[in-house]
Scaffold this motif. Sequence first.
Motif, PDB file in Angstrom:
ATOM      1  N   THR A  65       2.320  15.005  27.312  1.00  0.00           N
ATOM      2  CA  THR A  65       2.206  16.467  26.057  1.00  0.00           C
ATOM      3  C   THR A  65       1.398  15.835  24.699  1.00  0.00           C
ATOM      4  OG1 THR A  65       4.094  17.324  26.984  1.00  0.00           O
ATOM      5  CG2 THR A  65       2.923  18.438  25.377  1.00  0.00           C
ATOM      6  N   HIS A  66       1.526  14.909  24.321  1.00  0.00           N
ATOM      7  CA  HIS A  66       0.869  14.354  23.406  1.00  0.00           C
ATOM      8  C   HIS A  66      -0.298  13.826  23.847  1.00  0.00           C
ATOM      9  CE1 HIS A  66       4.454  14.824  20.200  1.00  0.00           C
ATOM     10  NE2 HIS A  66       5.021  14.241  21.078  1.00  0.00           N
ATOM     11  N   ALA A  67      -0.513  12.049  24.413  1.00  0.00           N
ATOM     12  CA  ALA A  67      -1.595  12.323  24.812  1.00  0.00           C
ATOM     13  C   ALA A  67      -2.826  13.701  25.485  1.00  0.00           C
ATOM     14  CB  ALA A  67      -1.345  11.787  26.446  1.00  0.00           C
ATOM     15  N   PRO A 104       3.342   7.368  17.563  1.00  0.00           N
ATOM     16  CA  PRO A 104       4.631   7.282  16.639  1.00  0.00           C
ATOM     17  C   PRO A 104       6.134   7.532  17.503  1.00  0.00           C
ATOM     18  CG  PRO A 104       2.383   8.756  16.282  1.00  0.00           C
ATOM     19  CD  PRO A 104       2.541   7.854  17.327  1.00  0.00           C
ATOM     20  N   ASP A 105       6.206   7.605  18.829  1.00  0.00           N
ATOM     21  CA  ASP A 105       7.835   7.957  19.134  1.00  0.00           C
ATOM     22  C   ASP A 105       8.330   6.984  19.668  1.00  0.00           C
ATOM     23  OD1 ASP A 105       8.161  10.988  19.195  1.00  0.00           O
ATOM     24  OD2 ASP A 105       6.930  11.522  21.433  1.00  0.00           O
ATOM     25  N   ILE A 106       7.744   5.512  19.105  1.00  0.00           N
ATOM     26  CA  ILE A 106       8.417   4.436  19.319  1.00  0.00           C
ATOM     27  C   ILE A 106      10.019   4.409  18.872  1.00  0.00           C
ATOM     28  CG2 ILE A 106       7.628   2.911  17.207  1.00  0.00           C
ATOM     29  CD1 ILE A 106       7.037   0.841  19.415  1.00  0.00           C
ATOM     30  N   ARG A 121      14.560   6.090  12.227  1.00  0.00           N
ATOM     31  CA  ARG A 121      15.253   7.765  13.190  1.00  0.00           C
ATOM     32  C   ARG A 121      14.157   7.923  13.699  1.00  0.00           C
ATOM     33  NH1 ARG A 121      18.762  12.519   9.772  1.00  0.00           N
ATOM     34  NH2 ARG A 121      19.071  13.417  11.957  1.00  0.00           N
ATOM     35  N   HIS A 122      13.888   8.918  14.548  1.00  0.00           N
ATOM     36  CA  HIS A 122      13.678   9.547  15.349  1.00  0.00           C
ATOM     37  C   HIS A 122      12.662  10.505  14.238  1.00  0.00           C
ATOM     38  CE1 HIS A 122      10.625  11.077  18.622  1.00  0.00           C
ATOM     39  NE2 HIS A 122      11.989  12.027  18.662  1.00  0.00           N
ATOM     40  N   ARG A 123      11.017  10.590  14.609  1.00  0.00           N
ATOM     41  CA  ARG A 123      10.540  12.407  13.536  1.00  0.00           C
ATOM     42  C   ARG A 123      10.779  11.794  12.108  1.00  0.00           C
ATOM     43  NH1 ARG A 123      12.785  15.441  17.190  1.00  0.00           N
ATOM     44  NH2 ARG A 123      11.983  15.902  19.718  1.00  0.00           N
ATOM     45  N   THR A 124      10.805  10.266  11.412  1.00  0.00           N
ATOM     46  CA  THR A 124      10.938  10.277  10.386  1.00  0.00           C
ATOM     47  C   THR A 124       9.378   9.673   9.818  1.00  0.00           C
ATOM     48  OG1 THR A 124      12.089   8.673  10.563  1.00  0.00           O
ATOM     49  CG2 THR A 124      13.022  10.593   9.954  1.00  0.00           C
ATOM     50  N   THR A 154       7.227   6.925  10.843  1.00  0.00           N
ATOM     51  CA  THR A 154       6.205   7.466  12.269  1.00  0.00           C
ATOM     52  C   THR A 154       5.277   8.557  12.112  1.00  0.00           C
ATOM     53  OG1 THR A 154       7.643   7.560  14.164  1.00  0.00           O
ATOM     54  CG2 THR A 154       7.055   5.297  13.789  1.00  0.00           C
ATOM     55  N   HIS A 155       6.086   9.364  11.693  1.00  0.00           N
ATOM     56  CA  HIS A 155       5.995  11.374  11.602  1.00  0.00           C
ATOM     57  C   HIS A 155       5.599  11.292  10.691  1.00  0.00           C
ATOM     58  CE1 HIS A 155       8.205  10.471  15.962  1.00  0.00           C
ATOM     59  NE2 HIS A 155       7.094  11.716  16.130  1.00  0.00           N
ATOM     60  N   SER A 156       5.420  10.362   9.707  1.00  0.00           N
ATOM     61  CA  SER A 156       5.163  11.029   8.072  1.00  0.00           C
ATOM     62  C   SER A 156       3.458  10.848   7.812  1.00  0.00           C
ATOM     63  CB  SER A 156       5.503  10.349   7.531  1.00  0.00           C
ATOM     64  OG  SER A 156       5.099   8.995   6.749  1.00  0.00           O
ATOM     65  N   SER A 169      -2.899  14.107  15.584  1.00  0.00           N
ATOM     66  CA  SER A 169      -2.190  14.741  16.195  1.00  0.00           C
ATOM     67  C   SER A 169      -0.477  15.003  16.914  1.00  0.00           C
ATOM     68  CB  SER A 169      -2.961  14.203  18.034  1.00  0.00           C
ATOM     69  OG  SER A 169      -2.962  14.204  19.144  1.00  0.00           O
ATOM     70  N   HIS A 170      -0.137  13.355  16.846  1.00  0.00           N
ATOM     71  CA  HIS A 170       1.144  13.462  17.681  1.00  0.00           C
ATOM     72  C   HIS A 170       2.315  14.482  16.306  1.00  0.00           C
ATOM     73  CE1 HIS A 170       4.418  11.659  19.782  1.00  0.00           C
ATOM     74  NE2 HIS A 170       5.179  12.215  18.046  1.00  0.00           N
ATOM     75  N   TRP A 171       2.171  14.071  15.047  1.00  0.00           N
ATOM     76  CA  TRP A 171       2.975  14.650  14.261  1.00  0.00           C
ATOM     77  C   TRP A 171       2.705  16.475  14.216  1.00  0.00           C
ATOM     78  CZ3 TRP A 171       0.569  16.960  10.178  1.00  0.00           C
ATOM     79  CH2 TRP A 171      -0.619  15.989   9.254  1.00  0.00           C
ATOM     80  N   ILE A 185       1.478  18.700  16.742  1.00  0.00           N
ATOM     81  CA  ILE A 185       2.091  18.981  17.681  1.00  0.00           C
ATOM     82  C   ILE A 185       3.810  18.952  17.945  1.00  0.00           C
ATOM     83  CG2 ILE A 185       2.103  17.570  19.580  1.00  0.00           C
ATOM     84  CD1 ILE A 185       0.938  19.867  21.300  1.00  0.00           C
ATOM     85  N   ASP A 186       4.076  17.622  17.424  1.00  0.00           N
ATOM     86  CA  ASP A 186       5.703  17.750  16.831  1.00  0.00           C
ATOM     87  C   ASP A 186       6.115  18.934  15.665  1.00  0.00           C
ATOM     88  OD1 ASP A 186       6.380  16.029  18.955  1.00  0.00           O
ATOM     89  OD2 ASP A 186       6.303  14.806  17.700  1.00  0.00           O
ATOM     90  N   LEU A 187       5.269  18.966  15.635  1.00  0.00           N
ATOM     91  CA  LEU A 187       5.724  20.564  14.512  1.00  0.00           C
ATOM     92  C   LEU A 187       6.092  21.435  14.912  1.00  0.00           C
ATOM     93  CD1 LEU A 187       2.983  20.175  11.493  1.00  0.00           C
ATOM     94  CD2 LEU A 187       4.917  19.367  11.124  1.00  0.00           C
TER      95      LEU A 187
HETATM   96 ZN   LIG Z   1       7.336  12.836  18.286  1.00  0.00          ZN
END
Ligand SMILES: [Zn+2]
Length: 205
Positions: free
Chosen positions: A5-7, A43-45, A67-70, A72-74, A106-108, A110-112
């Motif tokens: 989905t991210h790609a 970013p989901d690394i 922590r996940h979605r912190t 790398t998603h900023s 684009s990653h963060w 759509i993760d919103l």
């Molecule tokens: Zn993510």
Amino acid sequence: MIHTTHAAFGAALMETILVAEHAPITWQAAAAVAVAFTVAPFPDIDHPESWVSRHIPFGSVVSMFIRHRTLTHSLAVTVVLYLVLFDMGFHVPTWLATGIVVGWTSHWLIDLLNPMGVQLFYPLLIWVRPPIPWLAIGVESPGEVIIRLVIQVYAVALGASYGFLHLPGSVRETGRFVLPYVSRLIEAVSLPWLADACRWLHLTA
Ligand SMILES: [Zn+2]
């Protein structure tokens, strides 16, 4: 969201920007789309079970510390990435720098839509979530399957439409029955504010 989905969203966003800018069709434009497609899942690394963590050497190390979605998603990391690629004098080709920044952003974006949200303003510990609960889309939920399909169809249709409009007139004539639909899609995506903002940021191929 999962990596596919991210790609897809990374590629779709890059295409949307190029179409909005009325960018010429070049190998650099195609490469920028391919780079955004490739970078978008990264970013989901910060999650040990993510596709990225499982497929690159030592990929799961990052998730031991972050922590996940912190982080790398900023916005902070996105801005640092932008500054390193565009303003530090490394002479990174524009198409490459653009593809990386757009893919990462684009990653963060759509993760919103994730019910848990993301810590967009990290180090501030505020989770930014969908304002209305029914907008939230859980990981691998039916909602994600639908939104991924919509994004994939959109990305393919947009790329094909833009390519079609750049064909020689005689070739375009043979497919003139699709012309109204193709033109309408390209017109809908030709957002002047998006083109202006991205040109101002040098986000182009
Ligand atoms: Zn993510």
